[in-house]
Design an enzyme around this catalytic site. Structure first.
Site, PDB file in Angstrom:
ATOM      1  N   LYS A 163     107.768  72.877  29.227  1.00  0.00           N
ATOM      2  CA  LYS A 163     107.745  73.715  30.479  1.00  0.00           C
ATOM      3  C   LYS A 163     109.136  73.173  31.144  1.00  0.00           C
ATOM      4  CE  LYS A 163     103.709  74.306  29.947  1.00  0.00           C
ATOM      5  NZ  LYS A 163     102.786  73.901  28.646  1.00  0.00           N
ATOM      6  N   ASN A 182     100.645  71.888  24.194  1.00  0.00           N
ATOM      7  CA  ASN A 182     100.356  71.292  22.837  1.00  0.00           C
ATOM      8  C   ASN A 182     100.685  73.035  21.918  1.00  0.00           C
ATOM      9  OD1 ASN A 182      98.349  69.174  21.716  1.00  0.00           O
ATOM     10  ND2 ASN A 182      97.950  69.546  23.958  1.00  0.00           N
ATOM     11  N   THR A 183     101.551  73.999  23.513  1.00  0.00           N
ATOM     12  CA  THR A 183     102.116  75.068  22.523  1.00  0.00           C
ATOM     13  C   THR A 183     103.230  75.075  22.864  1.00  0.00           C
ATOM     14  OG1 THR A 183     100.125  76.313  21.908  1.00  0.00           O
ATOM     15  CG2 THR A 183     101.905  77.751  21.865  1.00  0.00           C
ATOM     16  N   THR A 185      88.134  97.212  15.040  1.00  0.00           N
ATOM     17  CA  THR A 185      87.705  95.531  14.525  1.00  0.00           C
ATOM     18  C   THR A 185      89.283  94.301  15.537  1.00  0.00           C
ATOM     19  OG1 THR A 185      87.820  96.019  12.515  1.00  0.00           O
ATOM     20  CG2 THR A 185      88.613  93.363  13.052  1.00  0.00           C
ATOM     21  N   ILE A 229     104.711  69.166  28.899  1.00  0.00           N
ATOM     22  CA  ILE A 229     104.646  69.524  27.362  1.00  0.00           C
ATOM     23  C   ILE A 229     103.239  69.470  26.757  1.00  0.00           C
ATOM     24  CG2 ILE A 229     105.424  68.711  25.145  1.00  0.00           C
ATOM     25  CD1 ILE A 229     107.711  66.605  26.227  1.00  0.00           C
ATOM     26  N   ASP A 248      97.899  66.290  32.251  1.00  0.00           N
ATOM     27  CA  ASP A 248      97.981  68.706  33.118  1.00  0.00           C
ATOM     28  C   ASP A 248      96.883  68.270  33.601  1.00  0.00           C
ATOM     29  OD1 ASP A 248      96.625  68.248  30.534  1.00  0.00           O
ATOM     30  OD2 ASP A 248      97.204  69.799  30.215  1.00  0.00           O
ATOM     31  N   GLY A 274      93.729  63.785  30.103  1.00  0.00           N
ATOM     32  CA  GLY A 274      94.510  64.779  29.767  1.00  0.00           C
ATOM     33  C   GLY A 274      95.357  64.586  30.934  1.00  0.00           C
TER      34      GLY A 274
HETATM   35  N1  LIG Z   1     100.110  81.291  19.130  1.00  0.00           N
HETATM   36  C1  LIG Z   1      99.955  80.164  20.040  1.00  0.00           C
HETATM   37  N2  LIG Z   1      99.109  80.012  20.879  1.00  0.00           N
HETATM   38  C2  LIG Z   1      99.365  79.881  22.154  1.00  0.00           C
HETATM   39  N3  LIG Z   1      99.775  80.528  22.936  1.00  0.00           N
HETATM   40  C3  LIG Z   1     100.668  81.020  22.743  1.00  0.00           C
HETATM   41  C4  LIG Z   1     101.053  81.321  21.122  1.00  0.00           C
HETATM   42  N4  LIG Z   1     102.204  82.273  20.764  1.00  0.00           N
HETATM   43  C5  LIG Z   1     102.109  82.665  22.115  1.00  0.00           C
HETATM   44  N5  LIG Z   1     101.860  81.637  22.990  1.00  0.00           N
HETATM   45  C6  LIG Z   1     101.746  81.155  24.190  1.00  0.00           C
HETATM   46  O1  LIG Z   1     101.824  80.242  24.521  1.00  0.00           O
HETATM   47  C7  LIG Z   1     101.668  80.315  26.036  1.00  0.00           C
HETATM   48  C8  LIG Z   1     100.918  78.693  25.809  1.00  0.00           C
HETATM   49  O2  LIG Z   1     100.396  78.552  27.425  1.00  0.00           O
HETATM   50  P1  LIG Z   1     100.522  76.951  28.249  1.00  0.00           P
HETATM   51  O3  LIG Z   1     100.279  76.471  28.788  1.00  0.00           O
HETATM   52  O4  LIG Z   1     102.004  76.943  27.853  1.00  0.00           O
HETATM   53  O5  LIG Z   1     100.498  75.885  26.839  1.00  0.00           O
HETATM   54  P2  LIG Z   1     100.357  73.781  26.412  1.00  0.00           P
HETATM   55  O6  LIG Z   1     100.208  74.438  27.790  1.00  0.00           O
HETATM   56  O7  LIG Z   1      98.803  73.966  25.994  1.00  0.00           O
HETATM   57  O8  LIG Z   1     101.457  74.086  25.831  1.00  0.00           O
HETATM   58  C9  LIG Z   1     101.041  81.877  26.414  1.00  0.00           C
HETATM   59  O9  LIG Z   1     102.387  81.539  27.751  1.00  0.00           O
HETATM   60  C10 LIG Z   1     101.368  82.217  25.121  1.00  0.00           C
HETATM   61  O10 LIG Z   1     101.964  83.480  25.780  1.00  0.00           O
HETATM   62  C1  LIG Z   2      92.631  69.436  27.421  1.00  0.00           C
HETATM   63  C2  LIG Z   2      94.231  69.212  26.644  1.00  0.00           C
HETATM   64  C3  LIG Z   2      94.218  68.824  25.044  1.00  0.00           C
HETATM   65  C4  LIG Z   2      94.820  70.590  27.941  1.00  0.00           C
HETATM   66  O1  LIG Z   2      96.518  70.589  26.794  1.00  0.00           O
HETATM   67  P1  LIG Z   2      96.990  72.093  26.699  1.00  0.00           P
HETATM   68  O2  LIG Z   2      96.329  73.222  26.315  1.00  0.00           O
HETATM   69  O3  LIG Z   2      97.437  72.329  28.190  1.00  0.00           O
HETATM   70  O4  LIG Z   2      98.365  72.443  26.062  1.00  0.00           O
HETATM   71  C5  LIG Z   2      94.912  68.142  27.202  1.00  0.00           C
HETATM   72  O5  LIG Z   2      94.687  68.323  29.165  1.00  0.00           O
HETATM   73  C6  LIG Z   2      94.561  66.848  26.302  1.00  0.00           C
HETATM   74  O6  LIG Z   2      95.250  66.685  25.503  1.00  0.00           O
HETATM   75  N1  LIG Z   2      93.817  66.011  27.266  1.00  0.00           N
HETATM   76  C7  LIG Z   2      92.809  65.164  26.584  1.00  0.00           C
HETATM   77  C8  LIG Z   2      91.875  65.095  26.445  1.00  0.00           C
HETATM   78  C9  LIG Z   2      90.506  65.264  27.923  1.00  0.00           C
HETATM   79  O7  LIG Z   2      91.400  65.898  29.445  1.00  0.00           O
HETATM   80  O8  LIG Z   2      89.751  64.443  28.413  1.00  0.00           O
END
Ligand SMILES: Nc1ncnc2c1ncn2[C@@H]1O[C@H](COP(=O)(O)OP(=O)(O)O)[C@@H](O)[C@H]1O
Ligand SMILES: CC(C)(COP(=O)(O)O)[C@@H](O)C(=O)NCCC(=O)O
EC number: 2.7.1.33
Length: 253
Positions: A15, A11-12, A179, A9, A100, A98
């Site tokens: 999986k 932040n977006t 742009t 899980i 992950d 994190g």
């Molecule tokens: N507004 C958005 N912000 C971030 N990611 C987005 C957005 N819209 C779609 N995505 C999709 O979400 C995925 C974000 O990557 P992911 O590794 O799943 O992120 P996280 O682990 O941070 O949730 C990408 O595949 C991207 O194509």
């Molecule tokens: C850096 C992150 C925001 C990345 O998260 P993601 O982009 O995968 O959603 C996540 O690993 C997190 O919340 N880390 C905590 C702070 C740290 O890793 O030091």
């Protein structure tokens, strides 16, 4: 425990990785707060109940919602904690790293013979670039805004910049002629430029050439780019974090 499905899980996106025969075989990227999408994905994979889930999260609210949903189906949900990730660290606050990032290191470590330095780039909501030294110790790294966050920030903090979908890095396009192209190029250069500098600096920490891993939903944005550092290899693996969840689940009784 042996999970049927592993969950990462972010932040977006949330999986899921389907586990078969001791490997993650399929990936589904789902909304973090949409049980209807989760039900549909279960039906697609023709998964019944009760299931074993292993869940790692950096988004506590979505984790709670997901856990309630799975438990209401009668499933077992194991939450992967830092203690389940058998990767030694040399950082000042291990529990705050994190999960992950640690899971990526765990999965990368099992893919490469012991003794090589590793660098892992995660391209998601944020971009993370982390270093694992030749002794297999996670040494920390860098965190910067991810490409979609940059795109949203440029749009939301200005009057005239449109919301642009990040595009793969194109070394043959050094100048944006309008742009939209200028924003695309700015985001590509920010992500690749930062990653390239960090990878080069980390590559100086050992006499051995590092193996680079690139993962996350945005890994394709960096596919095919030439890093300045001398690398032992570059591996693009969208399943890396999910495989880390699977490996860490082995420590859950
Ligand atoms: N507004 C958005 N912000 C971030 N990611 C987005 C957005 N819209 C779609 N995505 C999709 O979400 C995925 C974000 O990557 P992911 O590794 O799943 O992120 P996280 O682990 O941070 O949730 C990408 O595949 C991207 O194509
Ligand atoms: C850096 C992150 C925001 C990345 O998260 P993601 O982009 O995968 O959603 C996540 O690993 C997190 O919340 N880390 C905590 C702070 C740290 O890793 O030091």
């Amino acid at each position: 425990m042996t999970p049927d499905v592993v969950v990462d899980i972010g932040n977006t996106r949330l999986k899921w990785g389907r586990c078969l025969g001791g490997a993650v075989t399929e990936l589904a990227s789902l909304a973090g707060d949409r049980p209807d999408e989760w039900d549909a994905q279960l039906a697609k994979w023709e998964l019944g109940a009760p299931l074993n889930w292993a869940v790692a999260s950096v988004q506590p609210e979505w984790q709670q919602q997901f856990t309630r949903w799975a438990e209401s189906r009668g499933d077992r949900v194991a939450a992967i904690a830092h203690a389940h990730v058998p990767v030694p660290t040399d950082v000042t606050e291990r529990e705050r790293v994190g999960i992950d990032r640690l899971l990526n290191a765990l999965a990368a470590l099992v893919r490469v013979p012991a003794g090589w330095p590793l660098i892992v780039i995660g391209v998601g909501t944020a971009v993370t670039v982390d270093y694992v030294d030749p002794a297999g110790v996670f040494r920390g790294g860098a965190i910067l805004p991810g490409p979609w966050m940059m795109a949203h920030a440029l749009h939301e903090f200005t009057a005239k910049l449109p919301l642009v979908e990040p595009q793969p890095f194109d070394p043959d396009r050094p100048i944006g002629r309008n742009t939209r192209e200028a924003i695309e190029l700015g985001i590509q250069s920010a992500v690749f430029g930062a990653a390239d500098t960090l990878v080069w600096n980390m590559s100086q920490l050992s006499d051995l050439k590092p193996v680079l891993f690139v993962t996350g939903g945005g890994a394709d944005l960096l596919r095919g780019v030439g890093f300045t550092a001398d690398l032992e290899g570059a591996i693009y693996d969208p399943l890396l974090t999910l495989d880390g969840v699977r490996l860490a689940a082995e420590s859950v009784t």
